[in-house]
Write an enzyme that holds these catalytic residues in place. Structure first.
Site, PDB file in Angstrom:
ATOM      1  N   ASP A   1      42.878  35.792  40.467  1.00 14.94           N
ATOM      2  CA  ASP A   1      43.560  36.923  41.104  1.00 14.94           C
ATOM      3  C   ASP A   1      42.718  38.153  40.870  1.00 14.94           C
ATOM      4  OD1 ASP A   1      44.512  37.287  38.175  1.00 14.94           O
ATOM      5  OD2 ASP A   1      45.123  39.136  39.175  1.00 14.94           O
TER       6      ASP A   1
ATOM      7  N   CYS B   1      38.494  40.347  62.784  1.00 16.99           N
ATOM      8  CA  CYS B   1      37.128  40.068  63.243  1.00 16.99           C
ATOM      9  C   CYS B   1      37.088  39.377  64.606  1.00 16.99           C
ATOM     10  CB  CYS B   1      36.393  39.239  62.195  1.00 16.99           C
ATOM     11  SG  CYS B   1      36.119  40.163  60.649  1.00 16.99           S
TER      12      CYS B   1
ATOM     13  N   CYS C   1      33.362  35.721  60.498  1.00 22.19           N
ATOM     14  CA  CYS C   1      34.758  35.548  60.075  1.00 22.19           C
ATOM     15  C   CYS C   1      35.661  35.287  61.274  1.00 22.19           C
ATOM     16  CB  CYS C   1      35.220  36.792  59.331  1.00 22.19           C
ATOM     17  SG  CYS C   1      36.948  36.742  58.837  1.00 22.19           S
TER      18      CYS C   1
ATOM     19  N   ASP D   1      52.653  38.048  35.869  1.00 19.55           N
ATOM     20  CA  ASP D   1      51.960  38.260  34.606  1.00 19.55           C
ATOM     21  C   ASP D   1      53.000  38.640  33.557  1.00 19.55           C
ATOM     22  OD1 ASP D   1      52.608  40.859  35.125  1.00 19.55           O
ATOM     23  OD2 ASP D   1      50.565  41.568  35.381  1.00 19.55           O
TER      24      ASP D   1
ATOM     25  N   CYS E   1      39.099  35.818  61.153  1.00 23.00           N
ATOM     26  CA  CYS E   1      40.404  36.446  60.948  1.00 23.00           C
ATOM     27  C   CYS E   1      40.789  37.276  62.168  1.00 23.00           C
ATOM     28  CB  CYS E   1      40.414  37.310  59.686  1.00 23.00           C
ATOM     29  SG  CYS E   1      39.750  38.975  59.907  1.00 23.00           S
TER      30      CYS E   1
ATOM     31  N   HIS F   1      41.478  41.574  56.388  1.00 26.42           N
ATOM     32  CA  HIS F   1      40.216  40.828  56.402  1.00 26.42           C
ATOM     33  C   HIS F   1      39.797  40.408  54.993  1.00 26.42           C
ATOM     34  CE1 HIS F   1      36.064  39.618  56.868  1.00 26.42           C
ATOM     35  NE2 HIS F   1      35.839  40.391  55.819  1.00 26.42           N
TER      36      HIS F   1
END
Lengths: 375, 375
Positions: free
Chosen positions: B268, B311, B306, B95, B308, B337
């Site tokens: 973002d 999980c 999920c 930024d 991931c 996660h």
């Protein structure tokens, strides 16, 4: 009385240093071994996957902490023990809770029955007796269970130490008589301060109770380092040959080196995880404090001789920045490296013992570590 | 004036939602995409390896924070930029520093030249001008550089917003005239509050400066959510077809869903990392606060839908315990996660767009998320 199980096999010896294998229901442990400390069902900042990837073979859980939070009943209920609760399939050793009862709680009071204490968290009152400690460790389902012993405040007179030893022996008997789960192994804890005769007596009387292994308690608790080293050199080789020998709560890298030389098989210590939070890398060249200004633009990895995932990729300059601004990742990386360093050290020691070159390894590690090259 | 480079290719569209590819010197970015925020050269608690493993394709770095610590000169010197410093080989967006100058520093003063401010860390005085912001971002070597713009305090009158827009446009020209590195791409920031006419005018005048992409600033800063959604629905499709569209600092999962529907490509937000520190999992069924008593013995993974690494393996009961006792690993797991969830959401949206079934995806995600089943 429970019959002992044989869980240890010595595979090599180099002078007094030994290499072996401990067999548990959750895998084999190649000794000498360092056990990362996972106090509250987590080795601080580490994923279980990361411990596996650095080849940790056994971790330690703390009975006192887990009893208070989340409680052993919950761990047994939702995880059928600590392995399932935290998803760690390899071996676990739990301590007896005794050390924390004496060091963390307030108002603790020792009777023949056990220890009454107030929780360091909320002041609630509890009694941990030998049977209660066994009940908790049974629920946790650890592979190696420790005797509940008294840890007398130091310095203590020999009379006081003897009195404490006698109580510890009576408690040891009560622990031994408690029915653990089939896969669990119970270790006896040898007390007696730096008194060779007391330690020997304690050991001989524990031997009669057929423990699966023996631990040395009450060391590295304020005595001079050379006193501990000298005691270990003189005592450890008299311990049973065919059982694991565990030096509790020790220690710094050179303490572990000296322990291995004396014939110790197992170690645990919070140092690699705790010192990470102060920015201290433990390296082949001695401790390195990443906070120092001199590392600000340093592109070297924390330990140029290390092959861990931190040292293979990241620079001191980057980790110093992370630490300075307070990013979590810094402590995470330092912890990872430090645990890897301890595990690599015991792996290297094992290889040296198998090649009957432990003396050379000792000198080489000692000289490199004490060069203190990052100070 | 620098000639624009074409970095975006649209590959599919479903109503106004679009899927595309942004090409950078550090890899391709498949849009729509969520960009994890790595404020101080670290996405909080995440290893770069973990971001790669969850297939993050671009992360964000903050010019203001990196300028103050460790300083852009140091990053350029020791890492030849942010990629080398933090060992992240994929794309980076930085930024401009403008937003933090206005929100974090004290005593900021805007002149034609730039913004004078006092550091929130030590009170030291600094000036960030358009040229200074470009100098810093050039040193950081990010793939996508943002214009330095003024962020007026809200609520603001239309006259104040126009005045701010005029300044932002003059600053945009100065940014565009600054020579960045060859691999860097500069995005113009469209301001103008919720005024369609101001936004359109700002965009048209920015288009003359040939930016490589366009961002919408000044949204999700206090206006009603439906006002933002309505603005996006009416405005985004008027933005250039052949350039990336970035909605800055937004937002919650449903904001991102609405942004994609309107035709936004890049997002973002600190929400997935920040809320992790408060115990909030973001799941297909809505937010789940792991602190709740009801999860104490819950063996389900945080998000049963999920895939991931959290999980797939760990239970709510375990993570709740870790969070309750204050173990670092809890925040680490929740962050992992949550970032995975955001990235998976944008991946799923992309697939739906490619299949021209975005409306179905929208309804399905919306209904599932707003069912709020863990509350």
């Amino acid at each position: 009385m429970t019959t002992e199980k044989k869980i240890f096999k010595k595979i090599a010896q180099s002078k007094k240093a030994r290499a072996g294998v401990i067999t548990t229901a959750h895998g084999e442990i190649e000794t000498p071994i360092f056990m990362p400390v996972g106090t509250r069902a987590s080795v601080k900042t580490m994923w279980q996957e990361e411990l596996e990837e650095m080849n940790a073979q056994i971790i330690l859980g703390n009975t006192y902490h887990l009893y208070l939070r989340p409680g052993h009943e919950l761990i047994e209920k939702v995880g059928a023990g600590l392995h399932g609760f935290m998803k760690w399939d390899r071996a676990i050793l739990t301590d007896s809770g005794g050390y924390q009862v004496f060091s963390l709680s307030s108002m603790n009071k020792v009777t023949e029955e056990g220890v009454t204490f107030q929780s360091h968290l909320d002041g609630s009152r509890h009694l941990i007796s030998p049977e209660k400690s066994m009940e908790i460790q049974r629920a946790l389902g650890s592979d190696i269970v420790m005797n509940f012993d008294e840890c007398p405040a130091l310095p203590a007179t020999k009379d006081r130490l003897r009195e404490s030893m006698e109580l510890t022996l009576r408690w040891a008997k009560r622990c031994r008589d408690y029915q653990l789960k089939d896969h669990q192994n119970l270790f006896g804890i040898i007390q007696g301060g730096l008194h060779h005769d007391l330690r020997t007596e304690c050991m001989e009387r524990l031997k009669e109770m057929n423990f699966e292994g023996f631990a040395l308690g009450g060391l590295s608790v304020g005595e001079k380092n050379e006193e501990m080293v000298s005691f270990l050199d003189n005592f450890v080789h008299t311990m049973p040959e065919d059982k694991p020998r565990y030096l509790m709560g020790v220690g710094k890298p050179l303490d572990i080196l000296n322990g291995i030389r004396a014939g110790i098989d197992m170690f645990d210590c919070v140092l690699p995880t705790r010192n990470a939070r102060n920015g201290q890398f433990l390296t082949k060249g001695g401790p390195l404090n990443i906070k120092k200004e001199r590392f600000k633009e340093d592109l070297l990895p924390p330990d140029p001789e290390c092959n861990c995932k931190v040292c293979r990729k990241y620079s001191r300059a980057y980790i110093r920045h992370l630490f300075t601004v307070g990013e979590y990742l810094a402590g995470n990386m330092i912890t990872y490296h430090n645990l890897y360093f301890y595990l690599q050290m015991t792996r290297d020691a094992r290889e040296a013992i198998k090649a009957d070159k432990f003396d050379e390894f000792y000198s080489s590690f000692y000289n490199s570590y004490t060069s203190n090259m990052w100070n």
